[in-house]
Design a protein around this motif. Structure first.
Motif, PDB file in Angstrom:
ATOM      1  N   VAL A 504      54.066  -0.631   9.882  1.00  0.00           N
ATOM      2  CA  VAL A 504      53.291  -1.281  10.939  1.00  0.00           C
ATOM      3  C   VAL A 504      52.858  -2.645  10.395  1.00  0.00           C
ATOM      4  CG1 VAL A 504      52.431   0.890  11.913  1.00  0.00           C
ATOM      5  CG2 VAL A 504      51.102  -0.256  10.148  1.00  0.00           C
ATOM      6  N   PRO A 505      52.529  -3.577  11.277  1.00  0.00           N
ATOM      7  CA  PRO A 505      52.061  -4.875  10.788  1.00  0.00           C
ATOM      8  C   PRO A 505      50.680  -4.734  10.151  1.00  0.00           C
ATOM      9  CG  PRO A 505      52.427  -4.905  13.188  1.00  0.00           C
ATOM     10  CD  PRO A 505      52.599  -3.504  12.741  1.00  0.00           C
ATOM     11  N   ALA A 506      50.449  -5.457   9.063  1.00  0.00           N
ATOM     12  CA  ALA A 506      49.129  -5.436   8.423  1.00  0.00           C
ATOM     13  C   ALA A 506      48.144  -6.239   9.265  1.00  0.00           C
ATOM     14  CB  ALA A 506      49.224  -6.032   7.027  1.00  0.00           C
ATOM     15  N   ALA A 507      46.906  -5.771   9.285  1.00  0.00           N
ATOM     16  CA  ALA A 507      45.841  -6.554   9.923  1.00  0.00           C
ATOM     17  C   ALA A 507      44.907  -7.061   8.830  1.00  0.00           C
ATOM     18  CB  ALA A 507      45.088  -5.691  10.932  1.00  0.00           C
ATOM     19  N   PHE A 508      45.445  -7.255   7.618  1.00  0.00           N
ATOM     20  CA  PHE A 508      44.611  -7.666   6.485  1.00  0.00           C
ATOM     21  C   PHE A 508      45.447  -8.531   5.546  1.00  0.00           C
ATOM     22  CE2 PHE A 508      46.798  -3.814   5.319  1.00  0.00           C
ATOM     23  CZ  PHE A 508      47.144  -3.986   3.992  1.00  0.00           C
ATOM     24  N   PHE A 533      39.875  -0.557   4.830  1.00  0.00           N
ATOM     25  CA  PHE A 533      38.423  -0.443   4.687  1.00  0.00           C
ATOM     26  C   PHE A 533      37.888  -1.690   4.000  1.00  0.00           C
ATOM     27  CE2 PHE A 533      34.582   1.639   2.680  1.00  0.00           C
ATOM     28  CZ  PHE A 533      33.913   1.801   3.885  1.00  0.00           C
ATOM     29  N   ARG A 534      36.657  -2.048   4.348  1.00  0.00           N
ATOM     30  CA  ARG A 534      36.116  -3.332   3.902  1.00  0.00           C
ATOM     31  C   ARG A 534      35.995  -3.439   2.391  1.00  0.00           C
ATOM     32  NH1 ARG A 534      30.711  -1.342   3.294  1.00  0.00           N
ATOM     33  NH2 ARG A 534      30.536   0.372   4.752  1.00  0.00           N
ATOM     34  N   SER A 535      35.930  -2.311   1.683  1.00  0.00           N
ATOM     35  CA  SER A 535      35.805  -2.382   0.229  1.00  0.00           C
ATOM     36  C   SER A 535      36.836  -1.480  -0.405  1.00  0.00           C
ATOM     37  CB  SER A 535      34.414  -1.921  -0.192  1.00  0.00           C
ATOM     38  OG  SER A 535      34.427  -1.561  -1.562  1.00  0.00           O
ATOM     39  N   GLU A 536      37.416  -1.967  -1.507  1.00  0.00           N
ATOM     40  CA  GLU A 536      38.347  -1.110  -2.245  1.00  0.00           C
ATOM     41  C   GLU A 536      37.614  -0.292  -3.292  1.00  0.00           C
ATOM     42  OE1 GLU A 536      41.899  -2.852  -3.794  1.00  0.00           O
ATOM     43  OE2 GLU A 536      42.189  -4.044  -1.975  1.00  0.00           O
ATOM     44  N   GLY A 537      36.298  -0.501  -3.427  1.00  0.00           N
ATOM     45  CA  GLY A 537      35.510   0.212  -4.431  1.00  0.00           C
ATOM     46  C   GLY A 537      35.743   1.707  -4.285  1.00  0.00           C
ATOM     47  N   SER A 538      36.130   2.339  -5.388  1.00  0.00           N
ATOM     48  CA  SER A 538      36.520   3.728  -5.226  1.00  0.00           C
ATOM     49  C   SER A 538      35.308   4.649  -5.185  1.00  0.00           C
ATOM     50  CB  SER A 538      37.522   4.150  -6.306  1.00  0.00           C
ATOM     51  OG  SER A 538      36.931   4.031  -7.554  1.00  0.00           O
ATOM     52  N   GLY A 539      34.116   4.089  -5.268  1.00  0.00           N
ATOM     53  CA  GLY A 539      32.929   4.920  -5.079  1.00  0.00           C
ATOM     54  C   GLY A 539      32.539   5.036  -3.608  1.00  0.00           C
ATOM     55  N   ARG A 540      33.223   4.288  -2.739  1.00  0.00           N
ATOM     56  CA  ARG A 540      32.839   4.262  -1.317  1.00  0.00           C
ATOM     57  C   ARG A 540      33.441   5.441  -0.564  1.00  0.00           C
ATOM     58  NH1 ARG A 540      31.075  -0.919   0.462  1.00  0.00           N
ATOM     59  NH2 ARG A 540      30.612  -2.149  -1.392  1.00  0.00           N
ATOM     60  N   ALA A 547      38.695   6.093   7.469  1.00  0.00           N
ATOM     61  CA  ALA A 547      40.144   5.945   7.549  1.00  0.00           C
ATOM     62  C   ALA A 547      40.786   7.076   8.341  1.00  0.00           C
ATOM     63  CB  ALA A 547      40.739   5.914   6.143  1.00  0.00           C
ATOM     64  N   THR A 548      42.003   6.808   8.828  1.00  0.00           N
ATOM     65  CA  THR A 548      42.811   7.860   9.441  1.00  0.00           C
ATOM     66  C   THR A 548      44.091   8.056   8.643  1.00  0.00           C
ATOM     67  OG1 THR A 548      43.793   6.202  10.891  1.00  0.00           O
ATOM     68  CG2 THR A 548      41.944   7.453  11.773  1.00  0.00           C
TER      69      THR A 548
END
Ligand code: AMP
Ligand code: MG
Length: 576
Positions: A504-508, A533-540, A547-548
């Motif tokens: 799919v096309p990226a929206a980021f 998702f707005r943060s890649e921080g893996s604690g989020r 996400a889906t």
């Protein structure tokens, strides 16, 4: 108050050591007696500061002359200041120094380091801070309560590891296993559970076929009508308007017409009804008119129109599904339609789930102190196992304690076919899971070039495969979906699986360096592109629920801009 130098006297059993730091140098000199100390200092007493420890400051005071003050008792400015310090302040630094300078006496190292630290503090004008008592500290000891300031004053002696803003950067010289290679190894190392059981078809949803079932009858068993309409022999019809006299009676599902339909006549027939003798074609009710005596329609009609041939779907005696198939609702329809009342399935895979970590509180119903966190992984992993059709085996939570982990792994090996642990899988001080697996199990592979995912330990414990998942819930889920999902599927008898993704096309936007695969928490926008998702921080953890699915960025470098095609893997493709 500034001094040209700082001298520190450290006594030990054999000899005293005097560390002297100036702007130019730092040295440590053995000095057996107070006389010798006075000697050493006397030559350049001007502006010196001496911080004795075990030695009584009064003795030195007498030898150093009147321009000397003992802190904190004497407050008058003097050329020489005498004060007590706490040698334990630099205990760790002293150990480290001795380790890297073999043969150095600990007292010499300490004298040197303390002189160096205090000299640089006084250079910066911070010595006076050390003289300010901190509440609760011993006011007789210079620097009491300021231990961290003293320790911090030492210069960096070792080159720190090169810090990058990306904490997942690969350490040099370490072999990273690419994701695909790790998957291949895993696939080769595992085998399915062998026991099989018989299960009633209606209850077999989620179970994995241990052998191919055989159709007891064809579907459909007899030729029948696909629509509501009128049945007749095709041979008697032709082009243009057709008029066929109607027979009395009808053929309906479950109510067969026993008689013969003569060529040139027609009979009322309903969906699912077996074609009466003499009928091979059906015309749809909507395409006809009738006065009750005859049926009228436009020809030509295709031979066999609107009928279903016996066995056209599945022939009797053939296998409708193959061994290893995981049964879903539609499969139960198929098996039932073919008269298959029972199926041979693999025993359900038992998946043990264990959480580790001193900070983990096992249940959100329990109180958690500020330094504690509730166990997020165990409910997630147990539920994954359930969603995948396995038997979740709750192995609970254990602290970071090798013995406790060992005991629980033994329990898991006895009661489960595979164990998922979370936490402690890296190579740090508190990473007891990987340490234990390495020392007592067979740690087959780790350091997988995957983000988020480091660390992941794959090991065998008493013959039972163990997935040492990262503690981080985001990494734990990604590793579960990428590694545990296909591996558990193989073990369950259903074979290795690959998620079905689509482009799919990226929206980021994102620039990714080469060297490891990355999975981003993603979902589809209304127009069908993937946003992340707005943060890649893996604690989020919230991003997991936001996400889906995941966007998979390949091992190599990529430069994603809005519109760039990216691979989107819906959660559903992982069976969740
Ligand atoms: P570890 O892999 O043990 O270094 O843990 C990495 C991070 O994950 C730490 O911040 C842990 O506190 C956290 N963590 C470990 N286990 C869990 C768990 N079961 N639930 C939530 N967070 C966890
Ligand atoms: Mg931990």
């Amino acid at each position: 108050m500034t001094f040209e130098r700082v001298a520190v006297l450290i006594d030990d059993e054999e000899t005293g050591w005097l560390g002297i730091a100036t702007a130019e140098s730092v040295t440590a000199v053995a000095c057996a007696s107070a006389d010798r100390i006075a000697d050493l200092l006397g030559g350049v007493s001007e502006g010196a500061i001496l911080l004795g420890v075990a030695t009584d400051p009064a003795t030195l005071h007498a030898q150093l002359g009147p321009d000397t003050a003992i802190w904190p008792e004497e407050t008058e400015p003097a050329s020489v200041l005498l004060a007590r310090i706490d040698p334990d302040t630099l205990a760790a630094e002293t150990d480290a120094y001795c380790a890297s300078h073999p043969g150095t006496a600990p007292a010499a190292a300490l004298a040197r380091l303390m002189a160096q630290a205090l000299y640089s503090l006084q250079e910066r004008g911070e010595l006076v801070d050390l003289m300010t008592p901190v509440a609760g500290a011993t006011s007789q000891v210079l620097g009491a309560g300021h231990e961290i300031a003293i320790r911090s004053a030492l210069p960096a002696t070792q080159a720190p590891p090169h810090l990058r803003d990306d904490c997942f950067a690969m350490p040099q010289g370490v072999a990273w296993v690419p994701v695909d290679e790790a998957l291949d190894r895993l696939r080769g190392a595992l085998s399915p559970v062998t026991e099989t059981v018989t299960c009633r078809t209606a209850e077999a949803g989620g179970r994995v076929l241990a052998s191919a079932p055989i159709a007891r009858r064809s579907n459909p068993p007899m030729p029948n009508s696909a629509v509501d309409g009128y049945g007749f022999a095709h041979a008697a019809t032709g082009d243009g308007p057709q008029r066929l006299p109607l027979l009395a009676g009808r053929a309906a599902a479950g109510q067969p017409y026993d008689g013969q339909v003569p060529e040139g006549a027609a009979i009322r027939i309903l969906t699912g009804a077996i074609l009466p003798k003499g009928v091979d074609t059906v015309v749809l009710e909507e395409d006809t008119a009738t006065d009750g005596a005859a049926v009228v329609f436009d020809g030509p009609v295709k031979p066999g129109a609107n009928t279903r041939a016996a066995g056209e779907d599945v022939a009797q005696g053939t296998p409708p599904l193959t061994e290893g198939h995981r049964l879903r609702a539609p499969d139960l329809a198929l098996l039932s339609a073919l008269g298959i009342a029972e199926v041979a399935v693999h025993r359900r895979l038992r998946v043990g789930v264990l959480s580790t970590g001193d900070e983990i509180v096992p249940d959100p119903g329990l109180k958690a102190l500020p330094h504690q966190i509730w166990d997020a992984n165990r409910p997630m992993l147990l539920n994954l196992a359930k969603a995948w059709g396995y038997v979740p085996v709750d192995l609970g939570h254990v602290r970071d304690d090798a013995q406790a982990i060992e005991a629980r792994l033994n329990e898991g090996a006895a009661g489960a076919d595979v164990i998922l642990t979370s936490g402690g899988a890296s190579a740090g001080d508190e990473d007891h899971v990987s340490a234990l697996l390495a020392s007592q199990g067979v740690l087959s592979s780790w350091r997988i070039a995957l983000k988020p995912g480091r660390p992941l330990a794959l090991a065998m414990w008493q013959g039972t495969p163990v997935f040492g998942l990262p503690g981080n819930p985001v990494a734990a889920l990604v590793c579960s979906l990428i590694f545990a999902a296909p591996a558990l599927s193989l073990m369950s008898g259903a074979g290795w699986t690959k998620p079905t993704g689509f482009r799919v096309p990226a929206a980021f936007s994102k620039s990714k360096k080469p060297g490891r695969r990355e999975y981003l928490r993603a979902r589809l926008t209304p127009d069908g592109s993937a946003e992340v998702f707005r943060s890649e921080g893996s604690g989020r953890i919230s991003g997991l629920s936001w996400a889906t699915g995941l966007v998979e960025l390949p091992d190599g470098a990529v430069d994603v801009r809005p519109g760039t095609p990216v691979r989107y893997l819906p959660y559903a493709s992982f069976g969740i």
